[in-house]
Write a protein that holds these residues in place. Structure first.
Motif, PDB file in Angstrom:
ATOM      1  N   GLY A 263      -6.393  -1.024   1.979  1.00 36.29           N
ATOM      2  CA  GLY A 263      -6.689  -2.328   2.556  1.00 36.29           C
ATOM      3  C   GLY A 263      -5.476  -3.233   2.681  1.00 36.29           C
ATOM      4  N   ILE A 264      -4.495  -3.059   1.785  1.00 35.80           N
ATOM      5  CA  ILE A 264      -3.323  -3.936   1.820  1.00 35.80           C
ATOM      6  C   ILE A 264      -2.086  -3.263   2.398  1.00 35.80           C
ATOM      7  CG2 ILE A 264      -4.149  -5.182  -0.218  1.00 35.80           C
ATOM      8  CD1 ILE A 264      -1.916  -3.750  -1.800  1.00 35.80           C
ATOM      9  N   ALA A 265      -2.162  -1.956   2.604  1.00 35.24           N
ATOM     10  CA  ALA A 265      -0.949  -1.213   2.965  1.00 35.24           C
ATOM     11  C   ALA A 265      -0.423  -1.565   4.349  1.00 35.24           C
ATOM     12  CB  ALA A 265      -1.214   0.284   2.869  1.00 35.24           C
ATOM     13  N   LYS A 266      -1.338  -1.710   5.323  1.00 34.74           N
ATOM     14  CA  LYS A 266      -0.937  -2.001   6.704  1.00 34.74           C
ATOM     15  C   LYS A 266       0.052  -0.954   7.228  1.00 34.74           C
ATOM     16  CE  LYS A 266      -1.599  -6.973   6.065  1.00 34.74           C
ATOM     17  NZ  LYS A 266      -0.967  -8.324   6.082  1.00 34.74           N
ATOM     18  N   LEU A 267      -0.279   0.302   6.969  1.00 34.56           N
ATOM     19  CA  LEU A 267       0.540   1.417   7.443  1.00 34.56           C
ATOM     20  C   LEU A 267      -0.251   2.198   8.484  1.00 34.56           C
ATOM     21  CD1 LEU A 267       1.839   2.767   4.009  1.00 34.56           C
ATOM     22  CD2 LEU A 267       3.187   1.469   5.663  1.00 34.56           C
ATOM     23  N   ASP A 268       0.443   2.812   9.442  1.00 29.99           N
ATOM     24  CA  ASP A 268      -0.271   3.671  10.387  1.00 29.99           C
ATOM     25  C   ASP A 268      -0.792   4.898   9.650  1.00 29.99           C
ATOM     26  OD1 ASP A 268       1.747   5.757  10.335  1.00 29.99           O
ATOM     27  OD2 ASP A 268       2.972   4.502  11.643  1.00 29.99           O
ATOM     28  N   SER A 269      -1.673   5.633  10.320  1.00 35.58           N
ATOM     29  CA  SER A 269      -2.376   6.738   9.644  1.00 35.58           C
ATOM     30  C   SER A 269      -1.412   7.788   9.114  1.00 35.58           C
ATOM     31  CB  SER A 269      -3.383   7.381  10.600  1.00 35.58           C
ATOM     32  OG  SER A 269      -2.726   7.866  11.764  1.00 35.58           O
ATOM     33  N   ARG A 270      -0.347   8.063   9.859  1.00 35.38           N
ATOM     34  CA  ARG A 270       0.596   9.096   9.425  1.00 35.38           C
ATOM     35  C   ARG A 270       1.313   8.671   8.149  1.00 35.38           C
ATOM     36  NH1 ARG A 270       5.995  10.402  10.589  1.00 35.38           N
ATOM     37  NH2 ARG A 270       6.414  12.643  10.542  1.00 35.38           N
ATOM     38  N   LYS A 271       1.811   7.448   8.101  1.00 36.29           N
ATOM     39  CA  LYS A 271       2.529   6.988   6.915  1.00 36.29           C
ATOM     40  C   LYS A 271       1.582   6.797   5.734  1.00 36.29           C
ATOM     41  CE  LYS A 271       6.470   4.936   9.268  1.00 36.29           C
ATOM     42  NZ  LYS A 271       7.267   3.720   9.529  1.00 36.29           N
ATOM     43  N   TRP A 272       0.339   6.359   6.013  1.00 35.53           N
ATOM     44  CA  TRP A 272      -0.624   6.242   4.921  1.00 35.53           C
ATOM     45  C   TRP A 272      -0.917   7.607   4.300  1.00 35.53           C
ATOM     46  CZ3 TRP A 272      -2.564   3.775   1.140  1.00 35.53           C
ATOM     47  CH2 TRP A 272      -3.729   4.213   0.520  1.00 35.53           C
ATOM     48  N   GLN A 273      -1.002   8.624   5.142  1.00 35.88           N
ATOM     49  CA  GLN A 273      -1.232   9.977   4.637  1.00 35.88           C
ATOM     50  C   GLN A 273      -0.103  10.392   3.700  1.00 35.88           C
ATOM     51  OE1 GLN A 273      -1.412  12.942   7.715  1.00 35.88           O
ATOM     52  NE2 GLN A 273      -2.123  14.550   6.344  1.00 35.88           N
ATOM     53  N   MET A 274       1.140  10.053   4.044  1.00 42.45           N
ATOM     54  CA  MET A 274       2.277  10.375   3.187  1.00 42.45           C
ATOM     55  C   MET A 274       2.177   9.653   1.844  1.00 42.45           C
ATOM     56  SD  MET A 274       5.443  10.084   5.856  1.00 42.45           S
ATOM     57  CE  MET A 274       5.528  11.033   7.366  1.00 42.45           C
ATOM     58  N   VAL A 275       1.817   8.360   1.900  1.00 42.40           N
ATOM     59  CA  VAL A 275       1.696   7.566   0.676  1.00 42.40           C
ATOM     60  C   VAL A 275       0.590   8.122  -0.209  1.00 42.40           C
ATOM     61  CG1 VAL A 275       0.998   5.310  -0.211  1.00 42.40           C
ATOM     62  CG2 VAL A 275       2.663   5.458   1.652  1.00 42.40           C
ATOM     63  N   GLU A 276      -0.554   8.400   0.396  1.00 42.02           N
ATOM     64  CA  GLU A 276      -1.687   8.914  -0.376  1.00 42.02           C
ATOM     65  C   GLU A 276      -1.350  10.257  -1.021  1.00 42.02           C
ATOM     66  OE1 GLU A 276      -6.465   9.867   0.128  1.00 42.02           O
ATOM     67  OE2 GLU A 276      -5.246   9.367   1.882  1.00 42.02           O
ATOM     68  N   GLU A 277      -0.664  11.113  -0.278  1.00 34.79           N
ATOM     69  CA  GLU A 277      -0.270  12.416  -0.814  1.00 34.79           C
ATOM     70  C   GLU A 277       0.638  12.248  -2.032  1.00 34.79           C
ATOM     71  OE1 GLU A 277       3.024  15.591   0.539  1.00 34.79           O
ATOM     72  OE2 GLU A 277       1.511  15.159   2.076  1.00 34.79           O
ATOM     73  N   PHE A 278       1.614  11.337  -1.940  1.00 33.16           N
ATOM     74  CA  PHE A 278       2.537  11.126  -3.052  1.00 33.16           C
ATOM     75  C   PHE A 278       1.800  10.588  -4.274  1.00 33.16           C
ATOM     76  CE2 PHE A 278       5.407   8.611  -5.638  1.00 33.16           C
ATOM     77  CZ  PHE A 278       6.496   9.450  -5.778  1.00 33.16           C
ATOM     78  N   ILE A 279       0.899   9.619  -4.077  1.00 31.61           N
ATOM     79  CA  ILE A 279       0.195   9.027  -5.213  1.00 31.61           C
ATOM     80  C   ILE A 279      -0.728  10.050  -5.858  1.00 31.61           C
ATOM     81  CG2 ILE A 279      -1.408   7.212  -5.929  1.00 31.61           C
ATOM     82  CD1 ILE A 279      -0.300   5.498  -3.663  1.00 31.61           C
ATOM     83  N   ARG A 280      -1.423  10.848  -5.061  1.00 36.63           N
ATOM     84  CA  ARG A 280      -2.300  11.879  -5.637  1.00 36.63           C
ATOM     85  C   ARG A 280      -1.493  12.868  -6.468  1.00 36.63           C
ATOM     86  NH1 ARG A 280      -7.456  11.633  -4.151  1.00 36.63           N
ATOM     87  NH2 ARG A 280      -8.012  10.534  -2.218  1.00 36.63           N
ATOM     88  N   ASN A 281      -0.344  13.262  -5.957  1.00 42.27           N
ATOM     89  CA  ASN A 281       0.512  14.183  -6.712  1.00 42.27           C
ATOM     90  C   ASN A 281       1.009  13.533  -8.004  1.00 42.27           C
ATOM     91  OD1 ASN A 281       0.269  16.253  -4.843  1.00 42.27           O
ATOM     92  ND2 ASN A 281       2.089  15.646  -3.700  1.00 42.27           N
ATOM     93  N   SER A 282       1.310  12.229  -7.949  1.00 38.25           N
ATOM     94  CA  SER A 282       1.766  11.518  -9.146  1.00 38.25           C
ATOM     95  C   SER A 282       0.658  11.444 -10.189  1.00 38.25           C
ATOM     96  CB  SER A 282       2.218  10.102  -8.763  1.00 38.25           C
ATOM     97  OG  SER A 282       3.328  10.148  -7.890  1.00 38.25           O
ATOM     98  N   LEU A 283      -0.569  11.166  -9.748  1.00 34.39           N
ATOM     99  CA  LEU A 283      -1.690  11.106 -10.686  1.00 34.39           C
ATOM    100  C   LEU A 283      -1.994  12.484 -11.270  1.00 34.39           C
ATOM    101  CD1 LEU A 283      -4.083   8.639  -8.795  1.00 34.39           C
ATOM    102  CD2 LEU A 283      -2.583   8.150 -10.736  1.00 34.39           C
ATOM    103  N   MET A 284      -1.849  13.524 -10.450  1.00 36.13           N
ATOM    104  CA  MET A 284      -2.036  14.889 -10.964  1.00 36.13           C
ATOM    105  C   MET A 284      -0.975  15.228 -12.002  1.00 36.13           C
ATOM    106  SD  MET A 284      -3.037  16.941  -7.459  1.00 36.13           S
ATOM    107  CE  MET A 284      -2.764  18.517  -8.251  1.00 36.13           C
ATOM    108  N   GLY A 285       0.257  14.759 -11.769  1.00 36.68           N
ATOM    109  CA  GLY A 285       1.316  14.978 -12.753  1.00 36.68           C
ATOM    110  C   GLY A 285       1.000  14.295 -14.072  1.00 36.68           C
ATOM    111  N   PHE A 286       0.449  13.083 -13.999  1.00 35.58           N
ATOM    112  CA  PHE A 286       0.036  12.372 -15.214  1.00 35.58           C
ATOM    113  C   PHE A 286      -1.070  13.136 -15.937  1.00 35.58           C
ATOM    114  CE2 PHE A 286      -3.111   9.230 -16.873  1.00 35.58           C
ATOM    115  CZ  PHE A 286      -2.412   8.874 -18.009  1.00 35.58           C
TER     116      PHE A 286
END
Length: 419
Positions: free
Chosen positions: A368-391
């Motif tokens: 809701g706050i990111a204001k990123l296009d779909s491609r860049k949001w996908q990159m951000v979401e992928e990185f955060i999911r991987n970070s949470l999996m690492g935790f």
């Protein structure tokens, strides 16, 4: 008075000068005054001119000319340069000859390799051999490498091989027939420049990211990035951008790009860094790691300069899940206990994982706050999911919150304070 530096040659020099004086008295005096008045600098300049002429005959140009091999050609200009007609080049079905190009001696089986060994046109082969050698010579001079050393020559040939291969793939994809047509129409130097220009675009993109978000990156480095993002960025920012090959199991750390897939992979990693920086430092308003002072002091296992995207995001997520506010503050002891009680759940195999509903709430808020296009949001979401999996991997088998040791949980920023 004429002094001869080598005494044993005095008689011969005297005889030579007597003959010269008898033959042409004006030339005799011109020679004496020339020897007497010539300076060391003038002698060096003339020797340099002679050396340059000899080197140019062997394909080794002056630095100012050789450096032109690294000229830039835009994508549109490159395609116009290599426009391929409807002519089809038919070749006889002959077995591939033994590699005769200097570029093939140690080259891996690249697309360029396959195309070169398929050519049975002697005129084209001879022209390409000469152009490849000349391009390698220019690279040798432009890179200020040790001319004449075998290893330096191999490095230059490897660079020519990699970037010409990249330029060829950019123009024709994987079509070998079209590649032969391109080699007929486009000089090797231009193919090299097309390949180099595509990796230079990566450097421009990486520079835009670091200049915007980390203006002091040259002094402070790229330690805020996770591996291999840090190495991919470091390679892209080199004088001639390099591909981080160690992550692919190769025995070299960095090498020249060889394929458009590698260029696209690096571009995506750089764009992901830019999208994460925009989200965190612009949209959420987190201080950049090297700017944080009060909030990140007295933390366990980290200095202020050691903060990374991963532990900033995961620490912010823990606070968001506990209090509904994304904030970057060190996790205290009592918050570790609440984290185990409120955020984590056990799976059937006994592993501790973050509750799925909390992850989804977090992503909904971020989106809701990111204001990123779909491609860049996908990159951000992928990185955060991987970070949470690492935790989750780090705390998977911890039986109790009291057993958590901050030394072995790099995903979170812990306070040094015991309470």
């Amino acid at each position: 008075t004429i002094l001869v530096k080598v005494p044993g040659e005095a008689a011969s020099v005297e005889l030579l000068l007597r003959i010269l004086r008898a033959w042409d008295r004006d030339r005799f005096y011109e020679l004496l005054f020339d020897v007497y008045g010539r300076t060391g600098t003038e002698t060096e300049e003339e020797a340099y001119r002679w050396r340059s002429s000899r080197l140019e005959e062997k394909g080794l140009l002056e630095f100012d000319e050789a450096i032109e091999i690294y000229g830039y050609i835009g994508e549109k200009e490159a395609r116009e340069l290599a426009r391929i007609t409807d002519e089809i080049y038919f070749r006889r079905d002959l077995p591939a000859r033994a590699p005769a190009y200097p570029i093939l001696l140690g080259d891996p089986k690249t697309f360029l390799y396959q195309v070169l060994v398929s050519i049975d046109d002697d005129d084209l082969s001879n022209r390409l051999r000469a152009e490849i050698s000349f391009a390698a010579n220019r690279v040798l001079v432009a890179d200020a490498d040790a001319i004449g050393e075998v290893e330096a020559i191999k490095r230059a040939l490897d660079r020519v091989s990699s970037l010409v291969n990249l330029g060829l793939i950019f123009l024709v994809g994987s079509d070998q027939t079209a590649a032969v047509q391109a080699l007929r129409r486009v000089p090797v130097k231009d193919l090299f420049q097309i390949g180099f220009s595509r990796v230079l675009d990566l450097k421009t993109l990486a520079q835009e990211v670091v200049r915007k978000w980390w203006p002091e990156w040259k002094m402070r480095g790229l330690i805020f990035l996770e591996h291999p993002q840090d190495e991919i960025m470091r390679g892209a920012l080199m004088r001639v951008p390099q591909y981080y090959a160690l992550a692919k199991g190769e025995d070299v750390e960095f090498r020249d790009f060889r394929a458009m897939d590698e260029v696209n992979e690096a571009r995506r990693a750089i764009e992901q860094v830019g999208a994460l920086a925009h989200l965190m430092f612009s949209q959420i308003g987190i201080p950049r790691p090297h700017e944080a002072r009060v909030a990140l002091e007295e933390v366990f296992g980290h200095g202020i300069e050691d903060m990374s995207f991963r532990n900033l995001l995961v620490t912010g997520f823990i606070h968001y899940a506990l209090s509904g506010e994304f904030k970057i503050q060190p996790i205290r002891r009592h918050e570790v206990r609440r984290m185990f009680e409120m955020l984590l759940e056990r799976k059937q195999d006994g592993r501790r994982v973050i509750a799925g509903r909390l992850k989804q709430q977090f992503f909904d808020w971020l989106h809701g706050i990111a204001k990123l296009d779909s491609r860049k949001w996908q990159m951000v979401e992928e990185f955060i999911r991987n970070s949470l999996m690492g935790f989750e991997d780090e705390i998977a088998h911890i039986t109790s919150w009291e057993d958590l040791d901050p030394r072995y949980v790099a995903s979170l920023i812990f306070s040094k304070q015991p309470s």
